[in-house]
Design a protein around this motif. Structure first.
Motif, PDB file in Angstrom:
ATOM      1  N   LYS A   1       0.829  -1.208   0.000  1.00  0.00           N
ATOM      2  CA  LYS A   1       0.000   0.000   0.000  1.00  0.00           C
ATOM      3  C   LYS A   1       0.865   1.261   0.000  1.00  0.00           C
ATOM      4  CE  LYS A   1      -3.903  -1.883   2.559  1.00  0.00           C
ATOM      5  NZ  LYS A   1      -4.642  -1.778   3.823  1.00  0.00           N
ATOM      6  N   ILE A   2       1.888   1.263   0.842  1.00  0.00           N
ATOM      7  CA  ILE A   2       2.776   2.428   0.937  1.00  0.00           C
ATOM      8  C   ILE A   2       3.479   2.669  -0.392  1.00  0.00           C
ATOM      9  CG2 ILE A   2       4.889   3.294   2.006  1.00  0.00           C
ATOM     10  CD1 ILE A   2       3.926   1.890   4.594  1.00  0.00           C
ATOM     11  N   LEU A   3       4.012   1.609  -0.993  1.00  0.00           N
ATOM     12  CA  LEU A   3       4.709   1.761  -2.270  1.00  0.00           C
ATOM     13  C   LEU A   3       3.771   2.231  -3.370  1.00  0.00           C
ATOM     14  CD1 LEU A   3       7.063  -1.353  -2.291  1.00  0.00           C
ATOM     15  CD2 LEU A   3       7.707   1.036  -2.050  1.00  0.00           C
ATOM     16  N   PHE A   4       2.527   1.762  -3.351  1.00  0.00           N
ATOM     17  CA  PHE A   4       1.570   2.193  -4.369  1.00  0.00           C
ATOM     18  C   PHE A   4       1.235   3.668  -4.209  1.00  0.00           C
ATOM     19  CE2 PHE A   4      -2.748   2.552  -6.165  1.00  0.00           C
ATOM     20  CZ  PHE A   4      -2.442   2.168  -7.462  1.00  0.00           C
ATOM     21  N   VAL A   5       1.069   4.128  -2.980  1.00  0.00           N
ATOM     22  CA  VAL A   5       0.783   5.544  -2.741  1.00  0.00           C
ATOM     23  C   VAL A   5       1.968   6.403  -3.174  1.00  0.00           C
ATOM     24  CG1 VAL A   5       0.397   7.261  -0.943  1.00  0.00           C
ATOM     25  CG2 VAL A   5      -0.918   5.149  -0.934  1.00  0.00           C
ATOM     26  N   VAL A   6       3.187   5.952  -2.860  1.00  0.00           N
ATOM     27  CA  VAL A   6       4.378   6.693  -3.280  1.00  0.00           C
ATOM     28  C   VAL A   6       4.440   6.748  -4.804  1.00  0.00           C
ATOM     29  CG1 VAL A   6       6.905   6.641  -3.319  1.00  0.00           C
ATOM     30  CG2 VAL A   6       5.684   6.249  -1.182  1.00  0.00           C
ATOM     31  N   PHE A   7       4.123   5.627  -5.466  1.00  0.00           N
ATOM     32  CA  PHE A   7       4.092   5.605  -6.928  1.00  0.00           C
ATOM     33  C   PHE A   7       3.085   6.613  -7.471  1.00  0.00           C
ATOM     34  CE2 PHE A   7       1.641   3.977 -10.558  1.00  0.00           C
ATOM     35  CZ  PHE A   7       2.610   4.065 -11.548  1.00  0.00           C
ATOM     36  N   LEU A   8       1.893   6.656  -6.893  1.00  0.00           N
ATOM     37  CA  LEU A   8       0.870   7.594  -7.365  1.00  0.00           C
ATOM     38  C   LEU A   8       1.302   9.042  -7.176  1.00  0.00           C
ATOM     39  CD1 LEU A   8      -2.512   6.010  -6.236  1.00  0.00           C
ATOM     40  CD2 LEU A   8      -1.577   6.185  -8.539  1.00  0.00           C
ATOM     41  N   VAL A   9       1.905   9.348  -6.040  1.00  0.00           N
ATOM     42  CA  VAL A   9       2.353  10.719  -5.782  1.00  0.00           C
ATOM     43  C   VAL A   9       3.425  11.126  -6.787  1.00  0.00           C
ATOM     44  CG1 VAL A   9       3.602  12.158  -4.124  1.00  0.00           C
ATOM     45  CG2 VAL A   9       1.722  10.716  -3.348  1.00  0.00           C
ATOM     46  N   ILE A  10       4.386  10.248  -7.021  1.00  0.00           N
ATOM     47  CA  ILE A  10       5.450  10.565  -7.977  1.00  0.00           C
ATOM     48  C   ILE A  10       4.878  10.701  -9.382  1.00  0.00           C
ATOM     49  CG2 ILE A  10       7.534   9.638  -9.084  1.00  0.00           C
ATOM     50  CD1 ILE A  10       8.283   8.482  -6.354  1.00  0.00           C
ATOM     51  N   TRP A  11       3.911   9.865  -9.734  1.00  0.00           N
ATOM     52  CA  TRP A  11       3.287   9.922 -11.059  1.00  0.00           C
ATOM     53  C   TRP A  11       2.532  11.236 -11.253  1.00  0.00           C
ATOM     54  CZ3 TRP A  11      -2.018   9.311 -12.613  1.00  0.00           C
ATOM     55  CH2 TRP A  11      -2.189   9.160 -13.981  1.00  0.00           C
ATOM     56  N   ILE A  12       1.789  11.657 -10.236  1.00  0.00           N
ATOM     57  CA  ILE A  12       1.040  12.916 -10.328  1.00  0.00           C
ATOM     58  C   ILE A  12       1.992  14.108 -10.410  1.00  0.00           C
ATOM     59  CG2 ILE A  12      -0.507  14.455  -9.051  1.00  0.00           C
ATOM     60  CD1 ILE A  12      -1.958  11.904  -8.089  1.00  0.00           C
ATOM     61  N   ILE A  13       3.061  14.079  -9.621  1.00  0.00           N
ATOM     62  CA  ILE A  13       4.045  15.168  -9.674  1.00  0.00           C
ATOM     63  C   ILE A  13       4.676  15.238 -11.058  1.00  0.00           C
ATOM     64  CG2 ILE A  13       6.306  15.903  -8.813  1.00  0.00           C
ATOM     65  CD1 ILE A  13       5.403  14.938  -6.043  1.00  0.00           C
ATOM     66  N   SER A  14       5.008  14.090 -11.631  1.00  0.00           N
ATOM     67  CA  SER A  14       5.623  14.115 -12.960  1.00  0.00           C
ATOM     68  C   SER A  14       4.637  14.606 -14.017  1.00  0.00           C
ATOM     69  CB  SER A  14       6.150  12.735 -13.333  1.00  0.00           C
ATOM     70  OG  SER A  14       5.092  11.825 -13.510  1.00  0.00           O
ATOM     71  N   LEU A  15       3.358  14.317 -13.863  1.00  0.00           N
ATOM     72  CA  LEU A  15       2.365  14.849 -14.788  1.00  0.00           C
ATOM     73  C   LEU A  15       2.281  16.364 -14.709  1.00  0.00           C
ATOM     74  CD1 LEU A  15      -0.720  12.463 -14.645  1.00  0.00           C
ATOM     75  CD2 LEU A  15       0.694  12.985 -16.609  1.00  0.00           C
ATOM     76  N   VAL A  16       2.252  16.893 -13.492  1.00  0.00           N
ATOM     77  CA  VAL A  16       2.130  18.331 -13.296  1.00  0.00           C
ATOM     78  C   VAL A  16       3.380  19.061 -13.802  1.00  0.00           C
ATOM     79  CG1 VAL A  16       1.989  20.153 -11.553  1.00  0.00           C
ATOM     80  CG2 VAL A  16       0.513  18.147 -11.377  1.00  0.00           C
ATOM     81  N   VAL A  17       4.549  18.537 -13.483  1.00  0.00           N
ATOM     82  CA  VAL A  17       5.793  19.166 -13.899  1.00  0.00           C
ATOM     83  C   VAL A  17       5.981  19.032 -15.409  1.00  0.00           C
ATOM     84  CG1 VAL A  17       8.315  19.033 -13.687  1.00  0.00           C
ATOM     85  CG2 VAL A  17       6.879  18.898 -11.647  1.00  0.00           C
ATOM     86  N   GLY A  18       5.544  17.914 -15.964  1.00  0.00           N
ATOM     87  CA  GLY A  18       5.725  17.688 -17.396  1.00  0.00           C
ATOM     88  C   GLY A  18       4.873  18.603 -18.248  1.00  0.00           C
ATOM     89  N   ARG A  19       3.766  19.075 -17.751  1.00  0.00           N
ATOM     90  CA  ARG A  19       2.868  19.930 -18.526  1.00  0.00           C
ATOM     91  C   ARG A  19       3.333  21.387 -18.545  1.00  0.00           C
ATOM     92  NH1 ARG A  19      -2.593  17.742 -19.531  1.00  0.00           N
ATOM     93  NH2 ARG A  19      -2.517  15.602 -18.824  1.00  0.00           N
ATOM     94  N   ARG A  20       4.256  21.733 -17.668  1.00  0.00           N
ATOM     95  CA  ARG A  20       4.707  23.133 -17.614  1.00  0.00           C
ATOM     96  C   ARG A  20       5.746  23.411 -18.622  1.00  0.00           C
ATOM     97  NH1 ARG A  20       4.670  25.128 -11.412  1.00  0.00           N
ATOM     98  NH2 ARG A  20       2.589  24.471 -11.003  1.00  0.00           N
TER      99      ARG A  20
END
Length: 51
Positions: free
Chosen positions: A32-51
């Motif tokens: 569960k912890i690793l999946f949440v960390v994966f989701l957070v990193i994925w969302i951050i990369s989406l936000v940073v990638g769009r800028r």
């Protein structure tokens, strides 16, 4: 990260089927912890990638 999460999930399922409740609970918690960390990193990369 997602791969590790899936590995721990499989370990938890196998341990649960074999009756190792403590190991299954621990592995599921780690998954569960690793999946949440994966989701957070994925969302951050989406936000940073769009800028």
């Amino acid at each position: 990260m997602l791969g590790w999460s899936l590995i721990f999930l499989v370990v938890a399922i196998i341990a649960g089927v074999l009756g190792f409740g403590g190991i299954a609970g621990t592995a599921a918690g780690i998954a569960k912890i690793l999946f949440v960390v994966f989701l957070v990193i994925w969302i951050i990369s989406l936000v940073v990638g769009r800028r």
